[in-house]
Design a protein around this motif. Structure first.
Motif, PDB file in Angstrom:
ATOM      1  N   ARG A  59      51.700  15.955  45.949  1.00  0.00           N
ATOM      2  CA  ARG A  59      51.076  17.172  46.457  1.00  0.00           C
ATOM      3  C   ARG A  59      51.525  17.398  47.885  1.00  0.00           C
ATOM      4  N   PRO A  60      51.600  18.645  48.341  1.00  0.00           N
ATOM      5  CA  PRO A  60      51.972  18.889  49.736  1.00  0.00           C
ATOM      6  C   PRO A  60      51.078  18.130  50.712  1.00  0.00           C
ATOM      7  N   ASP A  71      58.615  19.630  45.164  1.00  0.00           N
ATOM      8  CA  ASP A  71      58.621  18.290  45.741  1.00  0.00           C
ATOM      9  C   ASP A  71      59.954  18.062  46.465  1.00  0.00           C
ATOM     10  N   PRO A  72      59.911  17.746  47.762  1.00  0.00           N
ATOM     11  CA  PRO A  72      61.172  17.539  48.487  1.00  0.00           C
ATOM     12  C   PRO A  72      61.991  16.382  47.948  1.00  0.00           C
ATOM     13  N   ASN A  73      61.350  15.468  47.218  1.00  0.00           N
ATOM     14  CA  ASN A  73      62.077  14.363  46.615  1.00  0.00           C
ATOM     15  C   ASN A  73      63.060  14.841  45.553  1.00  0.00           C
ATOM     16  N   ASP A  74      62.820  16.064  45.030  1.00  0.00           N
ATOM     17  CA  ASP A  74      63.691  16.625  43.997  1.00  0.00           C
ATOM     18  C   ASP A  74      64.735  17.580  44.561  1.00  0.00           C
ATOM     19  N   ALA A  75      64.738  17.763  45.862  1.00  0.00           N
ATOM     20  CA  ALA A  75      65.649  18.732  46.467  1.00  0.00           C
ATOM     21  C   ALA A  75      67.033  18.112  46.660  1.00  0.00           C
ATOM     22  N   GLY A  76      68.056  18.839  46.254  1.00  0.00           N
ATOM     23  CA  GLY A  76      69.435  18.387  46.429  1.00  0.00           C
ATOM     24  C   GLY A  76      70.140  19.221  47.477  1.00  0.00           C
ATOM     25  N   GLN A 234      66.789  27.599  48.199  1.00  0.00           N
ATOM     26  CA  GLN A 234      66.438  26.696  49.310  1.00  0.00           C
ATOM     27  C   GLN A 234      65.056  26.073  49.110  1.00  0.00           C
ATOM     28  N   TRP A 235      64.907  24.868  49.644  1.00  0.00           N
ATOM     29  CA  TRP A 235      63.604  24.199  49.657  1.00  0.00           C
ATOM     30  C   TRP A 235      62.885  24.557  50.952  1.00  0.00           C
ATOM     31  N   TYR A 236      61.592  24.942  50.803  1.00  0.00           N
ATOM     32  CA  TYR A 236      60.768  25.246  51.963  1.00  0.00           C
ATOM     33  C   TYR A 236      59.392  24.604  51.801  1.00  0.00           C
ATOM     34  N   ALA A 237      58.737  24.395  52.939  1.00  0.00           N
ATOM     35  CA  ALA A 237      57.344  23.955  52.939  1.00  0.00           C
ATOM     36  C   ALA A 237      56.623  24.695  54.054  1.00  0.00           C
ATOM     37  N   ILE A 238      55.309  24.598  54.029  1.00  0.00           N
ATOM     38  CA  ILE A 238      54.463  25.309  54.980  1.00  0.00           C
ATOM     39  C   ILE A 238      53.538  24.324  55.687  1.00  0.00           C
ATOM     40  N   SER A 239      53.383  24.528  56.956  1.00  0.00           N
ATOM     41  CA  SER A 239      52.359  23.774  57.710  1.00  0.00           C
ATOM     42  C   SER A 239      51.781  24.678  58.780  1.00  0.00           C
TER      43      SER A 239
END
Length: 239
Positions: A59-60, A71-76, A234-239
């Motif tokens: 989870r984030p 999940d950033p673990n899945d980002a290539g 692209q992979w992104y996340a939020i904080s």
């Protein structure tokens, strides 16, 4: 007379036997055994110690983030196309929020840098479901030249994001080596838009020749022409 007595005795014995059977089938509280009395509920199932609700996956919040595109673990890796390919285009990645958050940063996965790149007018921003720009970063060109890691890029002004659909926008401008400047990807590629059409594409581009993020975009004009040539999501996340 003897026959009548025998019949009466037999009838009395049968009645007593029926009463005994009925008494034996009655519970202590007065209800027949095995019956469900009105309003009674079945006992709750016993949960094994430590079983919880099962594995839910990453989870984030496990990484001190509020949301992410995956999940950033899945980002290539993503190969940033030439400046002629994506320069000046607004690239959109859809993200759906299920709860209200205060959105302060957009995390971008920078996989590789081009130390000889000449970058200017590069931005990240957020469009709502109507195509209205609700927040943007200052020029992120300097951050794209250093430290190939996942990094938070602060919005010029944090905003309260209600639950709903948003589009994270990336705008690149300048010149860079195609295989030098690279971003992290969800790895979905073309299949990311399976079953979808504008204005709800998960990954798309709009407009060309932009040097800043426009105040509004027409989401009905979402295009996949550049996406389908290898500009992966692209992979992104939020904080």
């Amino acid at each position: 007379m003897r026959t009548r007595t025998t019949t009466a005795t037999t009838g009395l014995a049968a009645a007593l036997a029926a009463l005994l059977v009925l008494a034996g089938c009655t519970a202590k509280g007065g209800s027949p055994r095995g019956a469900v009395t009105s309003g009674a509920s079945a006992p709750a199932p016993t949960q094994s110690s430590g079983s919880g609700s099962g594995y839910q996956g990453p989870r984030p919040q496990d990484q001190n983030l509020l949301a992410w595109t995956g999940d950033p673990n899945d980002a290539g890796h993503v190969t940033a196309q030439s400046s002629a390919g994506v320069g000046g285009r607004v690239t959109l990645v859809r993200i759906v929020l299920n709860e209200q958050i205060t959105w302060s940063n957009i995390w971008l996965g920078l996989a590789g840098i081009d130390p000889n790149a000449q970058l200017a007018n590069c931005y990240l921003g957020v469009y709502d479901a109507t195509g209205t720009l609700v927040a943007a970063t200052p020029d992120i060109s300097p951050q794209l030249m250093t430290d190939a890691v996942a990094k938070p890029l602060p919005l010029a002004k944090p905003f309260t994001a209600a639950p709903g659909t948003y589009f994270i926008a990336l705008l690149l401008n300048g010149n860079w080596a195609t295989n030098g400047l690279t971003l992290k990807s969800t790895g979905a590629g073309i299949s990311v838009n399976a079953g979808l059409a504008p204005p709800k594409l998960r990954y798309s581009t709009v407009l060309t020749g932009q040097t800043s993020l426009p105040a509004t975009v027409n989401l009905a004009e979402q295009s996949t022409s550049t996406i389908n040539t290898g500009w992966a999501s692209q992979w992104y996340a939020i904080s």
